[in-house]
Design a protein around this motif. Structure first.
Motif, short mmCIF file in Angstrom:
data_model
loop_
_atom_site.label_atom_id
_atom_site.label_comp_id
_atom_site.label_asym_id
_atom_site.label_seq_id
_atom_site.Cartn_x
_atom_site.Cartn_y
_atom_site.Cartn_z
N THR A 59 0.83 -1.21 0.00
CA THR A 59 0.00 0.00 0.00
C THR A 59 0.86 1.26 0.00
O THR A 59 0.57 2.23 -0.73
CB THR A 59 -0.93 0.01 1.22
N GLY A 63 -0.13 1.90 -3.44
CA GLY A 63 -1.51 2.28 -3.11
C GLY A 63 -2.02 3.48 -3.88
O GLY A 63 -3.11 3.45 -4.46
N THR A 64 -1.22 4.54 -3.95
CA THR A 64 -1.65 5.76 -4.63
C THR A 64 -1.79 5.54 -6.13
O THR A 64 -2.73 6.04 -6.77
CB THR A 64 -0.64 6.89 -4.38
N ALA A 67 -4.85 2.83 -6.81
CA ALA A 67 -6.15 3.09 -6.18
C ALA A 67 -7.22 3.39 -7.23
O ALA A 67 -8.41 3.08 -7.03
CB ALA A 67 -6.04 4.24 -5.19
N THR A 74 -8.04 4.03 -1.67
CA THR A 74 -6.87 3.34 -1.14
C THR A 74 -7.29 2.20 -0.23
O THR A 74 -6.63 1.14 -0.20
CB THR A 74 -5.97 4.33 -0.36
N TYR A 77 -7.93 -0.78 -2.25
CA TYR A 77 -6.66 -1.39 -2.66
C TYR A 77 -6.08 -2.23 -1.52
O TYR A 77 -5.58 -3.33 -1.74
CB TYR A 77 -5.65 -0.34 -3.10
#
Length: 272
Positions: A59, A63-64, A67, A74, A77
């Motif tokens: 993450t 994550g970013t 997502a 997020t 995810y």
């Protein structure tokens, strides 16, 4: 009358064989779990540490970026990565532990007449027990929260059964091959790594190039991961097409693994 008596005798024999197998399986599963967690503070919940840590790492790195494939969330995810990690960890642990199970019990098999298949099966069942009391409650809560439907929670059982079948089938296969090829653990590490990388765990399946997708689709864990994610994260009713693919994968691998194990079994004793 004679035929009826013979049929009744066979039925009784099968019942006692099944009962003996079940009792032996229970003893082996209990022995495995007690030996694994004797003196441990958290017990089976240590199995949650790896997927939780890996989820945090994935993450923080991806994550970013990824997502957007999960409704720009997020949190979604995080849940998707956790789901994939839970599946691959179960498979890796169950099959890697099943791999030496027949050979490591060779001394016992030389002294007692026991069903050899019970050893790889017991390792898969021990990991299932661990899964049911560790990861499954989290998956069930997430599914209920997203879908607001108890049927989706119950539907999680279908891909989980498929995961058990795939793990048992590969467990039979690798435990058989290890009797003949003692270098197998080194090769199987590579196989597990390939399965890890070709499973959409930390990345969404949508980013896989079309030219690579036919190879990725050969991964038996792919439909299982996608089915669990669809049931637990989408909020929609279960996709029975995905469930069917997961079950097909499970049936193929358990049939293959069991056939190889059963065919090779008469040769085991000379090599144990």
């Amino acid at each position: 009358m004679t035929i009826t008596l013979k049929n009744n005798f066979k039925t009784t024999q099968r019942y006692f064989s099944f009962q003996r197998y079940y009792e032996l399986l229970s003893v082996l599963v209990e022995r495995n779990l007690k030996g694994r967690y004797r003196g441990s503070f958290l017990g089976i919940y240590w199995s949650m540490l790896n997927p939780l840590i890996m989820t945090g790492i994935y993450t923080s790195i991806f994550g970013t970026v990824f997502a957007k494939y999960y409704n720009h969330s997020t949190l979604n995810y995080v849940l998707a990565a956790f789901t994939g990690l839970v599946v691959i960890n179960f498979f890796s642990a169950a099959t890697n532990q099943a791999l030496p199970s027949v050979v490591s019990n060779g001394g016992l098999l030389n002294k007692l007449k026991l069903p050899m298949s019970v050893f790889p099966v017991s390792l898969v069942m021990a990991n299932l027990f661990q899964f049911l009391f560790g990861a499954f409650p989290i998956l069930a809560v997430v599914t209920l929260f997203n879908s607001k439907n108890l049927w989706n929670v119950l539907a999680l059982g279908f891909p989980i059964v498929a995961l058990i079948l795939v793990s048992a089938g590969i467990g039979f296969l690798v435990s058989t091959l290890y009797v003949f090829f003692r270098d197998l653990p080194y090769f199987y590490e590579i196989v597990c790594f390939v399965l890890w990388m070709t499973s959409p765990i930390f990345y969404p399946a949508e980013i896989v190039p079309p030219s690579v997708k036919p190879f990725i689709s050969l991964n038996p864990l792919l439909p299982i991961i996608e089915s669990i994610r669809q049931i637990s994260l989408s909020g929609a009713l279960p996709d029975f097409h995905l469930i069917g693919q997961a079950f097909l994968s499970g049936i193929i691998f358990v049939a293959l693994g069991w056939s190889v194990f059963r065919w090779s079994q008469p040769l085991f004793m000379d090599l144990l």
